[in-house]
Write a protein that holds these residues in place. Structure first.
Motif, mmCIF file in Angstrom:
data_model
loop_
_atom_site.group_PDB
_atom_site.id
_atom_site.type_symbol
_atom_site.label_atom_id
_atom_site.label_comp_id
_atom_site.label_asym_id
_atom_site.label_seq_id
_atom_site.Cartn_x
_atom_site.Cartn_y
_atom_site.Cartn_z
ATOM 1 N N PHE A 1 0.843 -1.198 0.000
ATOM 2 C CA PHE A 1 0.000 0.000 0.000
ATOM 3 C C PHE A 1 0.880 1.250 0.000
ATOM 4 O O PHE A 1 1.973 1.262 0.562
ATOM 5 C CB PHE A 1 -0.889 0.033 1.249
ATOM 6 C CG PHE A 1 -1.976 -1.012 1.249
ATOM 7 C CD1 PHE A 1 -3.274 -0.690 0.863
ATOM 8 C CD2 PHE A 1 -1.703 -2.316 1.646
ATOM 9 C CE1 PHE A 1 -4.275 -1.646 0.870
ATOM 10 C CE2 PHE A 1 -2.698 -3.280 1.669
ATOM 11 C CZ PHE A 1 -3.995 -2.954 1.273
ATOM 12 N N ALA A 2 0.384 2.321 -0.625
ATOM 13 C CA ALA A 2 1.075 3.606 -0.544
ATOM 14 C C ALA A 2 1.013 4.104 0.899
ATOM 15 O O ALA A 2 0.070 3.796 1.633
ATOM 16 C CB ALA A 2 0.422 4.618 -1.478
ATOM 17 N N TRP A 3 2.014 4.893 1.316
ATOM 18 C CA TRP A 3 2.075 5.338 2.714
ATOM 19 C C TRP A 3 0.857 6.175 3.099
ATOM 20 O O TRP A 3 0.278 5.996 4.162
ATOM 21 C CB TRP A 3 3.361 6.120 2.957
ATOM 22 C CG TRP A 3 3.503 6.594 4.385
ATOM 23 C CD1 TRP A 3 3.511 7.873 4.840
ATOM 24 C CD2 TRP A 3 3.614 5.757 5.540
ATOM 25 N NE1 TRP A 3 3.634 7.898 6.210
ATOM 26 C CE2 TRP A 3 3.705 6.617 6.668
ATOM 27 C CE3 TRP A 3 3.660 4.377 5.751
ATOM 28 C CZ2 TRP A 3 3.824 6.144 7.975
ATOM 29 C CZ3 TRP A 3 3.783 3.899 7.053
ATOM 30 C CH2 TRP A 3 3.860 4.768 8.145
ATOM 31 N N ASN A 4 0.460 7.095 2.223
ATOM 32 C CA ASN A 4 -0.704 7.932 2.549
ATOM 33 C C ASN A 4 -1.972 7.090 2.645
ATOM 34 O O ASN A 4 -2.826 7.322 3.511
ATOM 35 C CB ASN A 4 -0.869 9.057 1.519
ATOM 36 C CG ASN A 4 -1.129 8.521 0.113
ATOM 37 O OD1 ASN A 4 -0.384 7.670 -0.372
ATOM 38 N ND2 ASN A 4 -2.171 9.006 -0.532
ATOM 39 N N GLU A 5 -2.089 6.082 1.782
ATOM 40 C CA GLU A 5 -3.250 5.186 1.823
ATOM 41 C C GLU A 5 -3.213 4.344 3.099
ATOM 42 O O GLU A 5 -4.254 4.119 3.747
ATOM 43 C CB GLU A 5 -3.251 4.283 0.591
ATOM 44 C CG GLU A 5 -4.471 3.385 0.491
ATOM 45 C CD GLU A 5 -4.417 2.452 -0.700
ATOM 46 O OE1 GLU A 5 -5.461 1.848 -1.014
ATOM 47 O OE2 GLU A 5 -3.333 2.310 -1.310
ATOM 48 N N SER A 6 -2.020 3.895 3.485
ATOM 49 C CA SER A 6 -1.865 3.101 4.705
ATOM 50 C C SER A 6 -2.317 3.877 5.929
ATOM 51 O O SER A 6 -3.068 3.367 6.773
ATOM 52 C CB SER A 6 -0.403 2.676 4.876
ATOM 53 O OG SER A 6 0.047 1.926 3.775
ATOM 54 N N LEU A 7 -1.853 5.124 6.039
ATOM 55 C CA LEU A 7 -2.236 5.958 7.174
ATOM 56 C C LEU A 7 -3.738 6.209 7.212
ATOM 57 O O LEU A 7 -4.362 6.186 8.279
ATOM 58 C CB LEU A 7 -1.489 7.293 7.121
ATOM 59 C CG LEU A 7 -0.042 7.292 7.590
ATOM 60 C CD1 LEU A 7 0.606 8.634 7.308
ATOM 61 C CD2 LEU A 7 0.036 6.973 9.088
#
Length: 252
Positions: free
Chosen positions: A96-102
């Motif tokens: 997952f992309a970091w922004n999506e993960s957060l």
């Protein structure tokens, strides 16, 4: 001012600082249920395979099937922001992309916190109410220093109807640096108009004991209140107790 006696050693104090989870509230009655729902909510939102249930649990220091936790782990002594970061890192490492993960993990946490039924399981540590009454009758100032957010901490204290005992409640979000840095103790003592050197601190993690040392409280008291609680991790405690009956007060 009162004389506090712990394991036959006396301390002249003006106040007591408490950690919250595992010290005021039975850790298992609050965070075991929360951790289970948090992990399942992340898995549902991210559509993770079942094997990730245990990997996520391990990452925060929690044994999912057994309802046990590591007293040195993030679930026990970390802040909510740190738990969110750990969950997000797991998703990032799974593509997952970091922004999506957060976003996924933050939404999962918010969903769990909005549920009401898990809050109804909260229990105070055995003997706490009587201890608070005795401390109050000796005119001691009482404060809470917790890695939880202040508003959530206040909510938990209100749920137990013990919030009126405390002159200060300091959460991780109220200071620049959380435990074991001394900021929380300094802020709480300022609120209570006492000196750290005239207070004891009670907590269930060694981070609380180090917090007491760094802020120069007169003593750091480790508590292992639940029957399954270990004490080996409380290496910097001046005293280790299993219940509040181990602390008594005398008038000065």
């Amino acid at each position: 001012m009162a004389k506090c006696i712990i394991n036959e050693q006396a301390y002249d104090i003006d106040g007591i600082l408490f950690d919250k989870d595992g010290t005021l509230i039975e850790f298992s009655s609050l965070w075991v249920t929360w951790a289970e729902k948090f992990i399942l909510s992340i898995m549902s939102k991210a559509k993770l395979p079942e094997k990730d249930q245990h990997r996520l649990a391990d990452a925060i220091g929690f044994q999912f099937d057994q309802g046990k936790w590591d007293p040195k782990g993030p679930l026990c002594i970390g802040s909510l922001d740190e738990l969110i970061t750990i969950g997000a890192l797991h998703l990032y490492q799974n593509g997952f992309a970091w922004n999506e993960s957060l976003e996924i993990v933050t939404n999962a946490q918010m969903k769990v916190d909005q549920l009401k039924e898990w809050k109804k399981t909260i229990n105070p540590v055995s003997g706490l109410r009587t201890f608070l009454q005795k401390a109050d009758s000796h005119y001691l100032k009482l404060g809470v220093v917790t890695s939880d957010n202040q508003q959530q901490a206040l909510s938990h204290l209100q749920e137990l109807e013990i919030d009126s005992y405390f002159n200060s409640v300091i959460g991780h979000d109220q200071v620049m640096q959380g435990k074991p840095f001394p900021d929380m103790v300094y802020k709480a003592c300022k609120d209570m108009m006492i000196e750290p050197e005239r207070a004891i601190i009670i907590g269930d993690s060694n981070g609380d004991m180090i917090l007491g040392m760094k802020s120069n409280t007169v003593a750091s008291i480790g508590i292992a209140a639940e029957s399954s609680s270990e004490t080996d991790h409380l290496t910097n405690a001046d005293h280790v107790i299993h219940n509040y009956d181990s602390i008594t007060f005398e008038e000065k």
